[in-house]
Structures are given as structure tokens and as C-alpha cells.
Write an enzyme that holds these catalytic residues in place. Structure first.
Site, PDB file in Angstrom:
ATOM      1  N   HIS A 171      30.863  33.005  19.454  1.00  0.00           N
ATOM      2  CA  HIS A 171      30.319  33.424  18.153  1.00  0.00           C
ATOM      3  C   HIS A 171      31.352  34.100  17.251  1.00  0.00           C
ATOM      4  O   HIS A 171      31.120  34.217  16.045  1.00  0.00           O
ATOM      5  CB  HIS A 171      29.161  34.404  18.349  1.00  0.00           C
ATOM      6  N   SER A 172      32.449  34.584  17.797  1.00  0.00           N
ATOM      7  CA  SER A 172      33.347  35.434  17.005  1.00  0.00           C
ATOM      8  C   SER A 172      34.112  34.628  15.965  1.00  0.00           C
ATOM      9  O   SER A 172      34.532  33.501  16.196  1.00  0.00           O
ATOM     10  CB  SER A 172      34.314  36.191  17.917  1.00  0.00           C
TER      11      SER A 172
END
Length: 689
Positions: A154-155
Site C-alpha cells: 500500500h505504501s
């Protein structure tokens, strides 16, 4: 003189040194950070996600069988392959913060928490992924799994997101491109959440094909992004290389996941032909997980892994992402590692019929990608104009009390389920019947069968056939040993076997009859080329017979259990056989769920040796790997290759290049699918008729 198999010799393909072993990346230090304040969103990301998974690997003896690699820290230069220097400095600064400062910094991001040891663990997590890439691409190991924390998919470039600090898989792909000059990398994200950080990193890069299925519910589920939908296919030169398969309802199970692989991901991936497979291995898509609310049982991940291992010459790196039901997570990690190690793939449980909502999503993504991939362009279908789930209410929130009860119920189910699906390994992985005096190079671990079956068993097996045909002592001798092999398969004394026969078609006819006499309940017989005129095929469901041939038998229509597939590959420039293999042969096999597989190669084979090798490799995902391959005795080179595959050493030879079949072939196949999908629902690839 027998007609040789089509396509170039297997030995004519480029080879690499045979890598062996499965790497495991793990370090206890990655459990040394945790949430320090109350936050119901982040509370599920706990150190036990890692420690319990590793303990389960030890419980099954899997960790001990892996090649353990030391974990190192990622460097600043490696981190900034994806992330901005400014974000890196923010993460570094958390090392000296007090709890209040950590909380304030965490609140700048979505669903992220920092601890004074987060930076150290994030560097180890990313460094572990890079260690695995190095080990696989340098040939030290064949494949592996990085059991790491924090997760990464997700980053973003300049911010953490969804429990993720550094984007492990995105950096690993950039690292592999830079250090090893890879031209094509596949990232498969089977986590239940969309890995938007990976998508944003590569959405304009045609050298990286990114696939993600994820809970979406028409943008009502986190991360609630329009770019998580099926029509987000990439940008600029990367258009067509981003594949989003949104799940618009909860409860997706084994059949939905397998259908998505066979009908959407794998056809595109074979056309893409990657040099490396990276898996964002999130297990919140499994049964019991409070985030996913899906129903895939742990063995499903074994099948997904097996299917991916047939790409990129077996170079596969799985990197842990999510998973928040500790027992479901740990069992699913174990089934993944089992398959990477070459163990038999457990039988897949549950009804093999994808749900209607899954078919709608599959249809939409195929329509969106059709302009970019030839294998999808010939489908001739458009998107679903209005999905059946658009007006469905959002699932009711689950109370803490109910979640606790659900967790306990899943724990109890998995305790029984794993005992049911995991069986002791056969004493011999692969047996071989080789005619006396014939030279054939076999890999280490293959046991040559010396003993023939008792004479009364041979007489009984041959009683249904014309006796004059067995005057050839070589045929009789080979068939007698083959009967010994079949008895050993039934007794689970050997997992699989290969038979070099003077008359492969006749041996296949004998073998089919014998498997039924031995008590196998479901036999999947796949015959390439001409069949024996005395072959007896019942229509009682005890056998499913599929003939792959250059010309269909005259006036013999397909029935539920007796099928012919017309397919001919004659070009040296690439094969399109992957297309019917993925979209017809395997869906039939997964629907039928056989106890044993007979793969026979007769005369006038209409597909080449590389196609047959790919067929043999993919079929091992069925019947717990219980397969008997019967090959003409003059095809010793093919026997060597198939034996290597059966014993658990995937070929390092490139089985491509792959090409898309002609529209005429696809249309004929679609017609066969249409007629049979009522009987075999896994043949359905989209919702429209």
C-alpha cells in the site's frame, strides 16, 4: 517410422544451471515493534502474524527443509528506488521519538502506526525481499518466501499507507530491473486489498505487469479508490499492463480464485512471458479473515503457487503482505511453502463453480484489457452494463463478540480441515519404466521399476484386448512393469511415474482399464495424438477422457465424459497451446477433481514436445500430483524433461515464445466451452451467454 513430435528439440532451447532449493527469509527482530496506543484500525497488525506463521512452518518441518538466508537491512539507495528522500527521512526520525510524537507522525498517514523500532524492521523487511530476489536470480535457489513485516504493497512514494512503510515488492521489482536488467516482471497481488502503491509505481511501465484482485464492492471498501476498478489499466506506455479484478461481494472462494487465474491472469501472463514472478502474498483473502470475509481455504494458495511456478522458468519470490486471522494465515503460508518445495499439491475442496458476481468482474476486466492483449481481444465480449451487486447493501459490521466466535469457529474448522487434506508423502516421488537396453537420462531421485506385476494380474489386465497384439515381448514386459507402478500409485507408495513404452497408445488403453479395476473413482485421461482402436471408455463418470488431436473423430460428438479437442501447433515461432490448456483442459480437470491422471502421447501428436511438457507440469496440480505419463520409447528426451518435472525440478528451459491462437481456433474453443459449461461450470469465463 513414427512421426516425431512437432516443435524444436527441448535440448535446442537455452538452458541455465539447475537451481535447487527453496529459500526462507525470517528474523525474529521483525516482531519487535507493535502498536503503542489504542487504534481499532491498526490493532489487527500484530507481531504474532509473523511468529505464528514461522512456528507453523516449524511444526510441519517445512522451515527445516528450506534454505535459510540471513536478513540484511535495505540501503538508502535501495529504498529510494521507489520512495522519496523526504519520506525516508521522516521514517528515520521515528527512531528517537517518544510515544506522543510517534502517534502524531502516524496520524499524518492512513492506517499507519510507527514504533521506535519501525524503521529498523522496515529496512529488514525490504532487505529480506531483496535478499530473496538475489538468491533466486543468481541461481542459488529455485524460489522462496520472504516472511517479513511490516508489509509493503500500500505504501506510496512519499507516504506510508495501510500498515505499510516501505513498498517491499515494488522496490524488489525496481531492484531486479536495475541489477539484473530484467525486461519483463510479473507482480501478482493476491492480498484482499488493492495494492495501490504498487499500481502507482508501475502504471506507466510496460516492463512490469501488475495483477491485483481485491475486495471492492463498487468502491465502498477501503481504499475506496476509483483507480482500483477494472477500467484502471495503466497509463501511457503502461496501458494494458495494470490488471485490476475487483470483487464486488464478499464470500469469494476457491472456484472464484482458480477461475480468475485460468481465464484472466494466466492467459495474459503467458502472452507477457515474464522473466521473474513476484507475489505480494497477502492471506487476508483466505477463510476466516476479518478484513477479507472471503472463503478460500489454505490449499487454494498451494494451487495458485503451483500455477505461477510454471512461469519465468520457476523463478518465483513470494513476499508476505496481509493476513489477520492467525491460524488461517499460518496454514496458508505453509501450503505456499510446501508447493515451493515441490510437495504434492493438496486436493482442492468445495464446489468448482465460480459465482455470478465473480464472472461479472472477470468479464469486465477481460473487456477492458481486450485492446491490449491478443489472447483477450478474440473473446468478442463487452463489459457488463450494470452489475448485479450494484444495489446490494454494505455488509453489516461484525461485533467484537461475533468476531471472536467466528475466529474460534475458523480455528476449529482448520484444525480438522488440515488433517483431512494433508497426507503423508509417498516413499518414492517418481518411478520410471524404461525398456531394457534403452539409454535415457533421468534426474536424481527417480526410481527405475524392475519388478513386473504377477502373471495373473497381467492376464486380467490384457483379457479385454486382442491377445495377438501382445505377442511382442517388449510390449508385454513394459506393460507388466506399468501395472506394478499403477498398484504403487494406488497404495500411495509412489506419487507419480513415467513409462517409456514400445506402444504408448495400447499401454494407455491398458492403464485406463487397470486404474478402474484398482478402484480409482475418477480417472482423468488426457491423450495426445492417435488413440488405440481397442480403447474402452465408459460414460459413467468414473473416467473423463480428453483427446487432443489434429482432426476430430468422424461422427463422434463430445459428451460430458468423452471429449476431443482439435488443436494443431506447427510453428517454430511460438505456440498458442497455452490458451486451450488454461481455458479448457485445466478447467475440465479442476471441475472433475480426479483421483489419478493418465497422460498418454500417441502417434501423430499434433502439439510439440514443449507443449506436452507444459501440459504435464500443469496437470500435477490435480489429483494430488498422482499422474502416470506414458510416452513412446523413441521420445527419451521428452521422458527426461517430464521426469524432471515430476520429481519436482521445473525445467530451466524456456518453453516459449508463446503466441495467441487464431480467431478460428478461439471461436471453435468458445463453442465447445458454451456447450459444456452447463456440465463443467469452471469453463465459464464471463457472465454473458
Amino acid at each position: 517410422m513414427p512421426r516425431p513430435l512437432l516443435s524444436p528439440s527441448l535440448s535446442a532451447q537455452g538452458e541455465e544451471a539447475m537451481a535447487s532449493g527453496t529459500a526462507l527469509i525470517y528474523d525474529d527482530e521483525m516482531t519487535t515493534y507493535k502498536l503503542l496506543w489504542d487504534d481499532p484500525v491498526c490493532a489487527i497488525e500484530v507481531p504474532e502474524r509473523l511468529s505464528r506463521s514461522y512456528e507453523r512452518l516449524q511444526h510441519y518441518g517445512l522451515a527445516q527443509r528450506c534454505v535459510r538466508l540471513p536478513v540484511r537491512e535495505a540501503t538508502d539507495q535501495e529504498i529510494t528506488l521507489v520512495h522519496s528522500p523526504e519520506y525516508l527521512e521522516v521514517v528515520k526520525s521515528t527512531q528517537t521519538m517518544n510515544e506522543e510524537e510517534l502517534q502524531k507522525t502516524s496520524e499524518k498517514y492512513t492506517a499507519v502506526y510507527f514504533h521506535q523500532n519501525s524503521y529498523r524492521c522496515a529496512k529488514l523487511s525490504l532487505g529480506g525481499a531483496l535478499q530473496l530476489v538475489d538468491a533466486v536470480l543468481s541461481g542459488d535457489v529455485r524460489n522462496g518466501m520472504a516472511l517479513v513485516r511490516p508489509p509493503g504493497h500500500h505504501s506510496y512514494r512519499d507516504q506510508g499507507n495501510g500498515f505499510c512503510v516501505f513498498n517491499n515488492v515494488a522496490v524488489a521489482a525496481k531492484y531486479a530491473q536495475k541489477k539484473y536488467n530484467l525486461q519483463r516482471i510479473l507482480i501478482v497481488d493476491w492480498d484482499v486489498h488493492h495494492g495501490q502503491g504498487i499500481q502507482y509505481t508501475f502504471e506507466d511501465d510496460p516492463s512490469v505487469l501488475y495483477f491485483s484482485w481485491h475486495r471492492y464492492e463498487h468502491m465502498r471498501y477501503w481504499p475506496n479508490l476509483s483507480e482500483s476498478n477494472y477500467d484502471a489499466v495503466g497509463k501511457g506506455k503502461g496501458a494494458g499492463f495494470n490488471v485490476n479484478l475487483p470483487w464486488n461481494k464478499i464470500g469469494m472462494g476457491n472456484a472464484d480464485y482458480i477461475a480468475a487465474f485460468l481465464h484472466v491472469l494466466l492467459p495474459v501472463t503467458f502472452e507477457f512471458d515474464p522473466d521473474l514472478v513476484l507475489v505480494s502474498a497477502g492471506y487476508d483473502s483466505g477463510i476466516g479473515d476479518p478484513e477479507g470475509c472471503m472463503r478460500a481455504t489454505p490449499e487454494c494458495f498451494s494451487h495458485l503457487t503451483h500455477l505461477l511456478m510454471n512461469l519465468a522458468r520457476g523463478k518465483l519470490c513470494a513476499v508476505l503482505e496481509g493476513g489477520y486471522h492467525l491460524r488461517s494465515l499460518s496454514e496458508s503460508v505453509c501450503t505456499t511453502v510446501r508447493t515451493l518445495l515441490g510437495d504434492a499439491v493438496p486436493g482442492l475442496t468445495g464446489e468448482m463453480a465460480p459465482c455470478y458476481s465473480a464472472l461479472e468482474s472477470m468479464q469486465n476486466v477481460q473487456a477492458a484489457l481486450a485492446p491490449y492483449w491478443q489472447c483477450l481481444s478474440l473473446n468478442g465480449i463487452g463489459p457488463v452494463t450494470r452489475c448485479s451487486t450494484e444495489d446490494d447493501p454494505a455488509p453489516e459490521p461484525v461485533s467484537a463478540q461475533q468476531q471472536c466466535a467466528d475466529t474460534a469457529a475458523t480455528d476449529h474448522f482448520l484444525e480438522l480441515h488440515m488433517k483431512d487434506i494433508l497426507r503423508p508423502a509417498a516413499a518414492v516421488t517418481t518411478s520410471a519404466v524404461i525398456p531394457d537396453g534403452l539409454k535415457c537420462v533421468l534426474p536424481a531421485g527417480v526410481q527405475i521399476v524392475k519388478q513386473s506385476a504377477p502373471s495373473e494380474q497381467i492376464d486380467a489386465a490384457f483379457s479385454a484386448f486382442t491377445k495377438a497384439r501382445f505377442n511382442n515381448s517388449d510390449v508385454l514386459h513394459s506393460a507388466g512393469k506399468m501395472l506394478t507402478v499403477l498398484s504403487n500409485l494406488k497404495a500411495d507408495q509412489t506419487r507419480n511415474a513415467v513409462v517409456l513404452s514400445p506402444d504408448a497408445s495400447l499401454s494407455a488403453a491398458v492403464a485406463l482399464r487397470e486404474t478402474l479395476l484398482l478402484g480409482f473413482e475418477r480417472v482423468f485421461c488426457v491423450h495426445v495424438g492417435d488413440t488405440d482402436p481397442e480403447l474402452r471408455i465408459g460414460d459413467d463418470g468414473k473416467s473423463l477422457f480428453l483427446r487432443i488431436c489434429g482432426a476430430l473423430p468422424a461422427a463422434v460428438p463430445n459428451t460430458k465424459y468423452q471429449l476431443s479437442l482439435k488443436w494443431t501447433e506447427t510453428s517454430d515461432e511460438g505456440s498458442g497451446f497455452f490458451y486451450p490448456l488454461l481455458r479448457f483442459v485445466l478447467p475440465l480437470g479442476y471441475s472433475y477433481r480426479p483421483d489419478v491422471i493418465l497422460l498418454a502421447v500417441g502417434s501423430n501428436a499434433s502439439i510439440g514436445s514443449k507443449d506436452i511438457l507444459l501440459l504435464a507440469s500443469l496437470l500435477q496440480g490435480l489429483a494430488e500430483g498422482r499422474i502416470l505419463a506414458i510416452i513412446p520409447e523413441w521420445e527419451s528426451e521428452l521422458t527426461t524433461a517430464i521426469s524432471s518435472s515430476l520429481v519436482g525440478c521445473p525445467t530451466t528451459k524456456h518453453l516459449g515464445p508463446y503466441k495467441c491462437p487464431t480467431k478460428e481456433c478461439v471461436d471453435a474453443l468458445k463453442e465447445e466451452q458454451r456447450m459444456l459449461q452447463v456440465e463443467w461450470e469452471l469453463l465459464r469465463s464471463y457472465a454473458a451467454d
